[in-house]
Motif scaffolding. Structure first.
Motif, short mmCIF file in Angstrom:
data_model
loop_
_atom_site.label_atom_id
_atom_site.label_comp_id
_atom_site.label_asym_id
_atom_site.label_seq_id
_atom_site.Cartn_x
_atom_site.Cartn_y
_atom_site.Cartn_z
N PHE A 120 0.82 -1.21 0.00
CA PHE A 120 0.00 0.00 0.00
C PHE A 120 0.86 1.26 0.00
N SER A 121 0.35 2.29 -0.63
CA SER A 121 0.95 3.61 -0.49
C SER A 121 0.42 4.22 0.81
N GLN A 122 1.31 4.47 1.78
CA GLN A 122 0.87 5.02 3.05
C GLN A 122 0.22 6.38 2.87
N GLN A 123 0.69 7.13 1.88
CA GLN A 123 0.10 8.44 1.62
C GLN A 123 -1.37 8.28 1.20
N ARG A 124 -1.62 7.29 0.34
CA ARG A 124 -3.00 7.07 -0.10
C ARG A 124 -3.87 6.50 1.03
N VAL A 125 -3.29 5.62 1.83
CA VAL A 125 -4.05 5.06 2.95
C VAL A 125 -4.42 6.17 3.92
N ARG A 126 -3.48 7.05 4.21
CA ARG A 126 -3.76 8.16 5.12
C ARG A 126 -4.84 9.07 4.54
N ALA A 127 -4.77 9.28 3.22
CA ALA A 127 -5.77 10.14 2.57
C ALA A 127 -7.17 9.53 2.65
N THR A 128 -7.26 8.19 2.68
CA THR A 128 -8.58 7.57 2.76
C THR A 128 -9.29 7.94 4.06
N GLY A 129 -8.51 8.24 5.11
CA GLY A 129 -9.13 8.66 6.36
C GLY A 129 -9.92 9.95 6.16
N VAL A 130 -9.34 10.87 5.40
CA VAL A 130 -10.01 12.14 5.10
C VAL A 130 -11.22 11.90 4.20
N TYR A 131 -11.02 11.08 3.16
CA TYR A 131 -12.12 10.81 2.23
C TYR A 131 -13.25 10.02 2.91
N ALA A 132 -12.86 9.08 3.78
CA ALA A 132 -13.88 8.29 4.49
C ALA A 132 -14.67 9.19 5.43
N SER A 133 -14.00 10.13 6.05
CA SER A 133 -14.68 11.09 6.93
C SER A 133 -15.67 11.93 6.12
N TYR A 134 -15.25 12.32 4.93
CA TYR A 134 -16.13 13.08 4.03
C TYR A 134 -17.36 12.25 3.66
N LEU A 135 -17.13 10.99 3.30
CA LEU A 135 -18.24 10.10 2.93
C LEU A 135 -19.18 9.90 4.11
N ALA A 136 -18.61 9.63 5.29
CA ALA A 136 -19.44 9.37 6.46
C ALA A 136 -20.24 10.61 6.87
N SER A 137 -19.65 11.78 6.71
CA SER A 137 -20.37 13.01 7.06
C SER A 137 -21.58 13.21 6.16
N LEU A 138 -21.47 12.76 4.90
CA LEU A 138 -22.60 12.83 3.97
C LEU A 138 -23.64 11.75 4.26
N MET A 139 -23.16 10.56 4.62
CA MET A 139 -24.06 9.42 4.78
C MET A 139 -24.73 9.38 6.15
N PHE A 140 -24.03 9.85 7.18
CA PHE A 140 -24.52 9.68 8.55
C PHE A 140 -24.93 10.99 9.19
N SER A 141 -25.50 11.88 8.41
CA SER A 141 -25.88 13.19 8.95
C SER A 141 -26.83 13.05 10.13
N GLU A 142 -27.69 12.03 10.10
CA GLU A 142 -28.62 11.83 11.21
C GLU A 142 -27.89 11.41 12.46
N HIS A 143 -26.81 10.60 12.28
CA HIS A 143 -26.03 10.18 13.45
C HIS A 143 -25.34 11.38 14.05
N VAL A 144 -24.85 12.28 13.20
CA VAL A 144 -24.20 13.49 13.70
C VAL A 144 -25.20 14.34 14.45
N LYS A 145 -26.44 14.41 13.91
CA LYS A 145 -27.48 15.18 14.56
C LYS A 145 -27.78 14.62 15.94
N VAL A 146 -27.86 13.29 16.03
CA VAL A 146 -28.12 12.65 17.31
C VAL A 146 -27.00 12.95 18.29
N SER A 147 -25.75 12.92 17.81
CA SER A 147 -24.62 13.16 18.70
C SER A 147 -24.66 14.57 19.25
N ARG A 148 -25.17 15.50 18.45
CA ARG A 148 -25.25 16.87 18.92
C ARG A 148 -26.26 17.01 20.05
#
Length: 222
Positions: free
Chosen positions: A130-158
């Motif tokens: 694996f490219s560690q740079q790409r793996v590290r970047a997936t953390g940012v991209y996964a966070s972006y995806l999850a923020s779009l997909m789990f907006s209701e979970h974020v609302k509940v957490s608030r």
């Protein structure tokens, strides 16, 4: 796959409401043989309840998911803070459940969305680095995806935001005060103070006062 192509695929996955579609895009981006996304929740007794999506064989998910949750539950708040977006490479135990072409090595990346913490684990293919740079970047991209997909979970957490009194107790804890001292300062009973502190640790998913302080510092609460 370029970064722009990946972002487009993630946006399409979010629009379709298909989290696995987005995770497959992230797997393609790093060249992984499979993915496993779990929500970190120390209060859950069943690791499978925390599995959001995976294309691993079920028995492997059951075994590895439980192992990952066990490791995460033992981590301190400081360890969790330092592990954000830092790839962790490890080896799975000997198992006949590995898909064809996959190695025993896996790579995990932790990320946060609101107050929720997630762990994305990629299965490494055989004879591939694996490219560690790409793996590290997936953390940012996964966070972006999850923020779009789990907006209701974020609302509940608030909805679990700390109250003014809980924040006040947390501040005095960070100042090194005991429950007796905080009770004297605020002018309420020690038992009430302890109830506030217990509520703080429940809402922040921490187990000790030290972990609660570390959480508060990380989230600029004190």
């Amino acid at each position: 796959m370029t970064n722009e192509q990946l972002v487009n695929r993630l946006a399409e996955a979010a629009e379709s409401g298909d989290i696995s579609r987005g995770l497959r895009a992230l797997s393609d981006y790093v060249g992984a043989a499979g993915f496993l996304l779990i929500r970190q929740d120390i209060n859950s007794e069943n690791a499978l309840e925390n599995v959001i999506s995976s294309n691993w064989p079920f028995d492997l998910v059951r075994k590895s998911g439980a192992s990952l949750m066990s490791d995460l539950s033992r981590a301190t708040e400081l360890d969790k803070c330092l592990s954000i977006l830092q790839p962790l490479f490890a080896m799975m135990p000997d198992t006949p459940d590995l898909p064809k072409g996959a190695s025993q090595q896996y790579c995990s990346v932790n990320f946060n969305v609101g107050r929720n913490r997630y762990c994305l684990t990629f299965m490494c293919p055989a004879d591939f680095i694996f490219s560690q740079q790409r793996v590290r970047a997936t953390g940012v991209y996964a966070s972006y995806l999850a923020s779009l997909m789990f907006s209701e979970h974020v609302k509940v957490s608030r909805e679990l935001e700390l109250t003014d009194r809980e924040l006040e107790c947390l501040y005095w804890i960070a100042e090194g005060k005991t429950s007796d001292e905080i009770a004297t300062i605020i002018g309420i009973s020690k038992n009430t103070i302890n109830n506030y502190i217990t509520s703080v640790m429940r809402k922040t998913a921490t187990r000790t006062r030290s972990e609660a302080i570390a959480y508060a510092v990380r989230h600029n609460l004190v």
